[in-house]
Write a protein that holds these residues in place. Structure first.
Motif, PDB file in Angstrom:
ATOM      1  N   TRP A 183      -2.145  -6.825  -8.761  1.00  0.00           N
ATOM      2  CA  TRP A 183      -2.712  -7.911  -7.959  1.00  0.00           C
ATOM      3  C   TRP A 183      -3.845  -7.419  -7.053  1.00  0.00           C
ATOM      4  CZ3 TRP A 183      -0.594 -11.881 -10.225  1.00  0.00           C
ATOM      5  CH2 TRP A 183       0.696 -11.758 -10.746  1.00  0.00           C
ATOM      6  N   ARG A 184      -4.486  -6.363  -7.463  1.00  0.00           N
ATOM      7  CA  ARG A 184      -5.531  -5.755  -6.636  1.00  0.00           C
ATOM      8  C   ARG A 184      -6.633  -6.747  -6.257  1.00  0.00           C
ATOM      9  NH1 ARG A 184     -10.492  -3.190  -6.820  1.00  0.00           N
ATOM     10  NH2 ARG A 184     -10.608  -1.240  -5.625  1.00  0.00           N
ATOM     11  N   LYS A 185      -7.146  -7.454  -7.239  1.00  0.00           N
ATOM     12  CA  LYS A 185      -8.259  -8.389  -6.993  1.00  0.00           C
ATOM     13  C   LYS A 185      -7.856  -9.465  -5.989  1.00  0.00           C
ATOM     14  CE  LYS A 185     -11.345 -11.550  -9.542  1.00  0.00           C
ATOM     15  NZ  LYS A 185     -10.877 -12.812  -8.931  1.00  0.00           N
ATOM     16  N   GLU A 186      -6.677 -10.040  -6.189  1.00  0.00           N
ATOM     17  CA  GLU A 186      -6.221 -11.100  -5.286  1.00  0.00           C
ATOM     18  C   GLU A 186      -5.968 -10.571  -3.878  1.00  0.00           C
ATOM     19  OE1 GLU A 186      -5.169 -12.224  -9.478  1.00  0.00           O
ATOM     20  OE2 GLU A 186      -5.100 -10.432  -8.238  1.00  0.00           O
ATOM     21  N   ILE A 187      -5.458  -9.356  -3.787  1.00  0.00           N
ATOM     22  CA  ILE A 187      -5.180  -8.765  -2.472  1.00  0.00           C
ATOM     23  C   ILE A 187      -6.473  -8.560  -1.697  1.00  0.00           C
ATOM     24  CG2 ILE A 187      -4.397  -6.649  -1.322  1.00  0.00           C
ATOM     25  CD1 ILE A 187      -2.232  -6.443  -3.512  1.00  0.00           C
ATOM     26  N   LEU A 188      -7.484  -8.030  -2.369  1.00  0.00           N
ATOM     27  CA  LEU A 188      -8.750  -7.758  -1.687  1.00  0.00           C
ATOM     28  C   LEU A 188      -9.486  -9.033  -1.300  1.00  0.00           C
ATOM     29  CD1 LEU A 188     -10.058  -4.726  -3.788  1.00  0.00           C
ATOM     30  CD2 LEU A 188      -8.974  -4.686  -1.530  1.00  0.00           C
TER      31      LEU A 188
END
Length: 516
Positions: A463-468
């Motif tokens: 979920w890297r993209k959503e977290i950033l």
């Protein structure tokens, strides 16, 4: 003027029948083939000069013949074709390619594709029954070419498909009209599943099961029909020797119900009533609700959890342990029911003696699991505290940007990862994904205690993209506590496990990599 011999060669260079000017475009006009399986179909022919001739104005038929004499040469084409097709392709690729060609051609001809097409029928025939003419074929005729040779036939007419060169000799495939690619994929998938199931059954049928080989097979998932026995073996509940298993099952089941008879009546005693009350409160919060809320299931879970808490006073009952009962119970009961969806299971239809055996098996397998992670549930839960700290250090090494983003917005790993460790991600993914996840956990050394750390790290990175993209503490924390995994399936879990294995390979044997 060309000689008589040249004229003869122009019309029939050899016994092989190969279309001229072959363009090797796999997946478009020419279906792939396997030269290893069908090397006998290709006959060596003398190579003819293939020097391209510059196009010029043709005045006579003889000049035309001379200029195009190499169009029917197959010698050099064969070598190139063999080199390009050296990699054997499977049935699924062949069938999908055939369908795509038929569909594209019918669209070019203005013929709509059939909406309802029958499933492809796989007929197995002995080699002796195959058409004799197949031995004379140099190449399988282009699907598009065979289709255009029958312009009067609609797309819905049955199109006979000669054996593709990559199919086994013993298989003849007949396509009825235009089949859906998803149907072909499902058919190929079922073939692979059947092959995997056969490997498991052969391994389990021996007098002494090779547990190491069973772990290797199980890492990529366990077929549903053999999952109950495989879980019992991998958890250490059943012995590898087949002859000892019935006696072991009988002894362990008898032992469990002796515990029930001895301890369960004390659930209302003052010393144990708090434990029982907490269990009674937690069970209705579990999922799937349609299964858990059935009275018989609730009673079974209460007995299992209460007996375990009494038998393990160092930790007693802790919230989170209740979730660990569900996968074992669901897997074991699915052995005795036909319903695909466990939410629709009516436990009342299962015989009482079968339910008793499932209850005992569930208790012992859950106990084996908890023996490896009991420090997660002792006072102050030090095991979880340590794993969350290790997760934080691991993420800081894997992706410093994500780690820094969480730190800048004051999101602490304990706020979202505690539940990941306490419930082994059961609250984060659907039950079907948990079962698939546990297939691998039980085949990994220290899967629940050690490999789970790398799965959590891979899960966070998923979920890297959503977290950033989140720029607010509240929204970021709510997202991490309610991740959108409702539609996940086995493929998503397999990708997660593959990434976790990569992280384990990089960091597990190098603890100093945790440190900056």
């Amino acid at each position: 003027m060309a000689s008589d011999g040249a004229r003869k060669q122009f019309w029939k260079r050899s016994n092989s029948k190969v279309p001229g000017s072959i363009q090797h475009v796999y997946g478009a006009q020419h279906p792939p083939f396997d030269p290893l399986l069908h090397g006998t179909l290709l006959k060596a022919t003398p190579k003819m000069p293939t020097t391209p001739v510059r196009a010029k104005k043709v005045s006579t038929f003889q000049e035309f013949e001379s200029n195009t004499s190499d169009a029917w040469d197959a010698g050099e084409d064969d070598d190139e074709l063999l080199a390009m097709a050296a990699e054997s392709l499977n049935t699924e690729v062949v069938m999908e390619t055939a369908h795509r060609v038929l569909r594209n051609h019918s669209q070019r001809q203005g013929q709509p594709a059939v909406q309802e097409a029958p499933r492809p029928e796989l007929r197995l025939q002995p080699e002796a029954e195959l058409p004799a003419a197949a031995g004379d074929l140099r190449l399988v005729k282009s699907i598009s070419e065979s289709h255009t040779s029958h312009p009067a036939e609609g797309a819905s007419d049955a199109v006979p498909l000669q054996r593709s060169q990559s199919l086994p000799h013993s298989a003849t495939v007949a396509l009825g009209g235009m089949s859906d690619p998803s149907t072909l994929s499902s058919s190929a998938l079922s073939i692979r599943e059947a092959s995997r199931l056969d490997k498991f059954q052969q391994l389990l049928a021996g007098p002494n099961t090779d547990l190491e080989e069973l772990r290797k097979l199980s890492w990529s998932g366990i077929p549903k029909p053999v999952r109950p026995i495989t879980w019992k073996l991998l958890s250490g509940y059943l012995p590898a020797n087949v002859d000892r298993r019935p006696a072991t099952l009988q002894r362990k089941q008898k032992e469990y119900f002796a515990f029930v008879e001895h301890y369960y009546d004390s659930r209302n005693d003052e010393v144990h009533q708090d434990t029982y009350r907490q269990i009674h409160i937690d069970i209705p919060r579990m999922s799937p609700e349609a299964l858990i809320l059935q009275p018989k299931v609730t009673e079974i879970f209460e007995r299992i959890l209460f007996i375990w808490a009494i038998r393990h006073p160092a930790s007693g009952y802790v919230q989170g342990i209740n979730d660990l009962v569900t996968p074992f119970f669901v897997v074991f009961i699915c052995e005795h029911i036909e319903a695909e969806d466990v939410d629709t299971v009516d436990v009342a239809s299962v015989p009482a003696d079968v339910l008793r055996n499932i209850e005992a098996d569930t208790y012992w397998c859950m106990s084996r699991l908890l023996d490896g992670i009991q420090d997660n549930y002792t006072f102050a839960q030090p095991g979880i505290q340590m794993k969350v700290k290790m997760l934080e250090e691991l993420v800081s090494r894997i992706d410093e940007q994500v780690h820094r983003h969480l730190d800048q917005h004051e999101v602490r790993y304990l706020q979202f990862a505690f539940r990941w460790m306490n419930n082994l991600l059961m609250r984060e993914v659907p039950l079907r994904c948990t079962v698939r996840l546990w297939d691998t956990y039980q085949s990994e050394p220290e899967g629940f205690s050690h490999f789970h750390l790398y799965v959590c790290a891979a899960f966070l990175m998923r979920w890297r993209k959503e977290i950033l993209e989140e720029r607010d503490f509240q929204e970021l924390l709510l997202f991490l506590q309610n991740l959108p995994t409702a539609h996940w399936d086995d493929e998503d879990v397999s990708l997660l496990l593959a990434e976790a294995y990569r992280l384990k390979f990089a960091f597990a044997d190098a603890p100093n990599h945790y440190k900056k």
